[in-house]
Design an enzyme around this catalytic site. Structure first.
Site, PDB file in Angstrom:
ATOM      1  CB  CYS A  48      -1.190   4.399   5.484  1.00 36.81           C
ATOM      2  SG  CYS A  48      -0.513   3.723   6.449  1.00 36.81           S
ATOM      3  CG  HIS A  66       3.975   3.283   2.507  1.00 39.04           C
ATOM      4  ND1 HIS A  66       2.865   3.910   2.711  1.00 39.04           N
ATOM      5  CD2 HIS A  66       3.199   1.996   3.719  1.00 39.04           C
ATOM      6  CE1 HIS A  66       1.954   4.363   3.571  1.00 39.04           C
ATOM      7  NE2 HIS A  66       1.725   3.023   4.491  1.00 39.04           N
ATOM      8  CB  CYS A 125      -5.871   0.309   2.461  1.00 35.84           C
ATOM      9  SG  CYS A 125      -3.977  -0.653   2.411  1.00 35.84           S
TER      10      CYS A 125
END
Length: 441
Positions: A92, A386, A424
């Site tokens: 990510c 996301h 993160c």
């Protein structure tokens, strides 16, 4: 080797609205979405036919046919086909890593202008076949006679035909990202109410930013969407409180608190960021929204259970602050990726905790606290969605524009406003970046 060590300027960002998994972008893949985001950036800054020095991007979920995804996207875009491109991946953190890669090349004088970005589609995720079926098909493809081919194919059993569905489980623990975060959430005793407050703020701040036109020059409408599909402007703390927990239900002696409302939805989307040296921008009369000052990555030992999977930011941020002699109180804006609302809260809790900072970071005391009014001020991943590798570019484009609007810092008189990013990533990793407001050319 000669180097100039210039600071890379962020000229602007562009993304497509993020869609829900299996919805508006269900029939397109990574190449289509990243091309749309890149062509939107090209159109916005008049780059059609231009040869850039680098385009760096990547995807977390990628078909084997897309082994050269970013270069293929460049070839299908309005850029000069001689523009080089590279694929990279840090889970990510991919989008932020791509921006950092281009920024570092500019800082070293290896490039004058480039694009960093990322894309991901959970709607078009690759399906993996079983190991037995894969090996049988490979043997059949290498067979030199019909008998050998039939022999290879005859070894396939009905059970071998079942596909291996993609998941977000960590290979070394077998736990999903949500289950990992649930362990960390319980360890830090983060309440359900605090998580829902983060989610509530994310949706309302993102909706307010859309209403004031903040994203008008950051987003290119695509496939019928002109704003993020997961955004729920009408959500409330009462509605969020009705949702049942989905992660952490197996943890003994701890209440399950993580719901679909305070966790990011599976999403599709792409984002891009244009970076250059300031002379290149000046020659074209383009604005310098912000500058890349510094960056830091970190990893945790989540496999042994010593630390949480998504706690990398609590280690990367202090190192970045120390090197730049800054405190959390000096940032006009702080962007912490909302993988889960609890990820934000556990990171903040660790930075405020004296014992954590002494024993884990070797500091004399707490790193400090973040003013919530300066945290994710235009919403973040809980509301926007996301698409893994696209999140970094979304945040950089957003923060660069916020810094440009602010100009001079409200916290450091006569100094440019500064912003902090923390994203993160799977594997216990995190990427952080420090940006500073730039001036118009």
């Amino acid at each position: 080797m000669a180097s100039t060590h210039r600071q890379a300027a962020i000229i602007g960002g562009n993304r497509i609205p993020f869609g829900k998994a299996g919805s508006a972008y269900g029939s397109v893949g990574n190449k289509d979405m990243l091309t749309a985001a890149l062509d939107g950036l090209v159109a916005r800054f008049g780059l059609a036919g231009e040869r850039l020095d680098e385009v760096a991007a990547g995807a977390v979920l990628k078909h084997s046919r897309d082994f050269n995804l970013t270069r293929e996207v460049v070839l299908g875009s309005a850029l000069d086909p001689r523009t080089p491109a590279v694929d990279l991946q840090r889970a990510c953190g991919t989008g932020l890593e791509a921006v950092l890669t281009v920024a570092n090349k500019i800082a070293l004088g290896q490039a004058r202008v480039g694009v960093g970005g990322g894309v991901d589609s959970t709607s078009d995720a690759p399906i993996v076949v079983s190991d037995r079926l894969r090996k049988a098909l490979l043997r059949a493809s290498r067979a030199k006679t019909l008998k050998q081919r039939l022999s290879a194919l005859s070894s396939i059993r009905p059970a071998d035909l079942a596909p291996v569905a993609p998941d977000t489980g960590e290979p070394r623990t077998g736990l999903t990202m949500g289950e990992h975060q649930a362990l960390t959430t319980a360890r830090w005793a983060i309440s359900r109410e605090a998580q829902d407050e983060i989610a509530f703020a994310s949706h309302h701040r993102l909706a307010q930013a859309y209403e004031r036109g903040f994203f008008d020059d950051l987003i290119t409408p695509y496939r019928g969407l002109d704003r993020d599909e997961s955004l729920r402007p009408d959500t409330s703390l009462e509605k969020l409180a009705t949702l049942k927990p989905v992660f952490g239900k197996q943890i003994a002696d701890a209440e399950a608190t993580m719901t679909a409302g305070n966790s990011t939805p599976l999403s599709d989307g792409a984002s891009t960021v244009l970076l250059a040296d300031e002379e290149w921008a000046g020659e074209r009369g383009l604005p310098v929204l912000a500058r890349v000052i510094d960056a830091q990555v970190a990893s945790t030992d989540f496999v042994s259970g010593e630390e949480g999977l998504l706690m990398g930011g609590a280690y990367a941020i202090p190192a970045l602050l120390a090197r730049n002699e800054m405190t959390l109180a000096e940032f006009d804006f702080v962007e912490i990726h909302e993988a889960f609302a609890a990820t934000v809260l556990t990171t903040l809790a660790a930075l405020e905790d004296e014992d954590f900072c002494r024993t884990r970071l070797g500091l004399d005391g707490p790193v400090g606290s973040v003013d919530r009014e300066r945290l994710n001020v235009t919403g973040s991943s809980l509301a926007a969605g996301h698409p893994f590798a696209a999140t970094g570019g979304r945040i950089v484009g957003t923060l660069a524009k916020l810094l440009h609007e602010r100009g001079e810092s409200e916290l450091r008189p006569s100094q440019p406003a500064r912003g902090l990013i923390s994203v993160c990533a799977a594997g216990g990793q995190a990427v952080t970046m420090l940006l500073e407001a730039g001036g118009s050319q």
